[in-house]
Scaffold this motif. Structure first.
Motif, short mmCIF file in Angstrom:
data_model
loop_
_atom_site.label_atom_id
_atom_site.label_comp_id
_atom_site.label_asym_id
_atom_site.label_seq_id
_atom_site.Cartn_x
_atom_site.Cartn_y
_atom_site.Cartn_z
N VAL A 193 11.72 13.53 -1.19
CA VAL A 193 11.51 13.32 0.24
C VAL A 193 12.48 12.30 0.80
N SER A 194 12.72 11.23 0.04
CA SER A 194 13.62 10.20 0.56
C SER A 194 15.06 10.38 0.08
N ARG B 219 14.04 16.43 20.05
CA ARG B 219 14.67 17.10 18.90
C ARG B 219 13.61 17.73 17.99
N LEU B 220 12.47 17.12 17.92
CA LEU B 220 11.36 17.75 17.18
C LEU B 220 10.95 19.05 17.87
N GLU B 221 10.84 19.02 19.19
CA GLU B 221 10.50 20.25 19.95
C GLU B 221 11.45 21.39 19.60
N SER B 222 12.72 21.05 19.44
CA SER B 222 13.73 22.10 19.28
C SER B 222 13.58 22.86 17.96
N ALA C 130 6.53 17.06 7.16
CA ALA C 130 6.48 16.62 8.56
C ALA C 130 7.01 15.19 8.68
N LEU C 131 6.68 14.37 7.69
CA LEU C 131 7.19 12.99 7.69
C LEU C 131 8.72 13.00 7.67
N ARG D 105 14.18 12.46 10.27
CA ARG D 105 15.52 13.00 10.47
C ARG D 105 15.80 13.34 11.93
N LEU D 106 14.77 13.82 12.63
CA LEU D 106 15.00 14.34 13.97
C LEU D 106 14.83 13.28 15.05
#
Ligand SMILES: *Cc1c(COP(=O)(O)O)cnc(C)c1O
Length: 392
Positions: free
Chosen positions: A390-391, A66-69, A336-337, A342-343
């Motif tokens: 962020v959170s 999912r990160l790749e996508s 990025a964190l 999420r992903l």
């Protein structure tokens, strides 16, 4: 052993042993113990058993689909899950190796320095396992921003001593630990937490972290049938990076990429990118310094990258063109964190998030089709320091 070593403890012009005379016998003894241990199958067997049963190795190599996508390009991204090592980061690999060396040398007291607290926690855990006395130096500022890790060290029976000088961060804790060692060297082993410090530390820490790269190399071969195009890691002192890179150093086609802390308006900790040659904590390497050669103040949102020096072998790999160096800002690391959470359902350490942030740039490179990222640690320790947005 690395083929990069031309004479004992030198990587090109970098490395060496810039220490007070009183420490020479101890580092000479340590270098001898390290060489003996490397040749002793019983040492390897004991370390392998601890890495398996206490640390939880091998760690998985996980494809982040999912990160790749959401990344540009077509790259596959594989995460080397050092966040799953006991105590939450790669640091334990090195502590287990060094505590076995300390026992070989008959030393019953261990000291360490720590920034994010991860190295202190790993050191305290191995000392509890072996029943050794343990003192950990930590900058007072870092003690405040890494409360849960201070508590964990104390639970494991370690004494945590605050460093109250300078910026009260990792550099100052390291100076305090060296002061302690000068006074206690006959009975005490100093477990340095990264590939820094005088010879033999940069080589021996890299040897103990090389398990990351050995496993990753086998795992990517098994999963993808070939070597990666890129090996990517964040760089503080450089131990998780060297650990991963050691699996691919001799494979000229595998591009090595290190990501430093680009920081923000308060400053940065991009030592390889912006430093000049200088001596800190016993080694000649690149160093962030002012015109007078005084160590410059550094800044990073992540305590583990907040260090003005870097391992001498990484300085040499950069100078020789083998290592590409990038940086990610505090804000990019936070983005990025959040993405990885999420992903993928994985909360990375803020240090690690710097490597992940660089994927946005790296994945756009058409040559980057198979990327192995060292997911150096988990982010639970950072929860108190994530900005609310962020959170949220
Ligand atoms: C300590 C730490 C780092 C930085 O140290 P290196 O020696 O550069 O690896 C990076 N990631 C995590 C999770 C850490 O705990």
């Amino acid at each position: 052993m690395s083929t990069e070593i031309t004479r004992a403890g030198r990587f090109g012009p970098f490395g060496g042993q810039y220490v007070p005379e009183t420490l020479m016998p101890a580092i000479t003894e340590l270098a001898a113990a390290h060489i003996e241990a490397l040749a002793d199958p019983a040492f390897a067997a004991e370390l392998d058993a601890l890495l398996a049963d206490f640390a939880g190795r091998p760690t998985p190599l996980y494809r982040a689909r999912r990160l790749e996508s959401v990344l540009p390009g077509e790259a596959q991204v594989w995460l080397k899950r050092e966040d799953l090592v006991h105590t939450g980061a790669h640091k334990l690999n090195n502590c287990l190796g060094q505590v076995l060396l300390a026992r070989r040398m008959g030393k019953r007291r261990i000291i360490a320095e720590t920034g994010a607290g991860q190295h202190g926690v790993a050191t305290a855990a191995v000392c509890a396992h072996f029943g050794l006395e343990c003192t950990v130096y930590m900058g007072e500022t870092d003690m405040q921003r890494q409360r849960p890790n201070v508590q964990r060290m104390r639970l494991f029976g370690a004494e945590v001593r605050p460093a109250l000088t300078g910026s009260r961060t990792l550099k100052d804790a390291t100076s305090e630990a060296i002061r302690d060692w000068v006074a206690s060297v006959a009975t005490t082993h100093y477990i340095i937490g990264s590939v820094v410090g005088p010879h033999p530390y940069p080589s021996l820490v890299a040897d103990f972290q090389a398990v990351i790269g050995r496993e990753a190399r086998e795992q990517i071969f098994a999963a993808a049938g070939r070597l990666p195009s890129h090996a990517l890691a964040c760089i503080g002192g450089g131990s998780n990076a060297m650990g991963l890179f050691r699996g691919f150093l001799d494979d000229g086609d595998v591009r090595l990429v290190g990501v430093e802390a680009g920081g923000g308006p308060e400053g940065h900790a991009a030592t390889l990118g912006k430093g000049d040659p200088g001596v800190l904590h016993g080694t000649l390497s690149l160093l962030l310094q002012d015109q007078d050669g005084q160590v410059a103040p550094v800044h990073s949102i992540s305590a583990g990258l907040d260090y003005p020096g870097v391992g001498p072998q990484l300085a040499h790999l950069k100078d020789s063109g083998r290592l590409a160096v990038a940086s990610a800002t505090d804000a990019e690391a936070l983005d990025a964190l959040r993405s990885l959470c999420r992903l993928e359902g994985i909360l990375p350490a803020l240090e690690t998030a710097h490597a992940l942030a660089h994927l946005q740039t790296l994945a756009a490179d058409p040559d980057a089709d198979l990327i192995v990222v060292n997911l150096s640690g988990r982010g639970d320790k950072d929860l108190d320091h994530l900005p609310p947005e962020v959170s949220a």
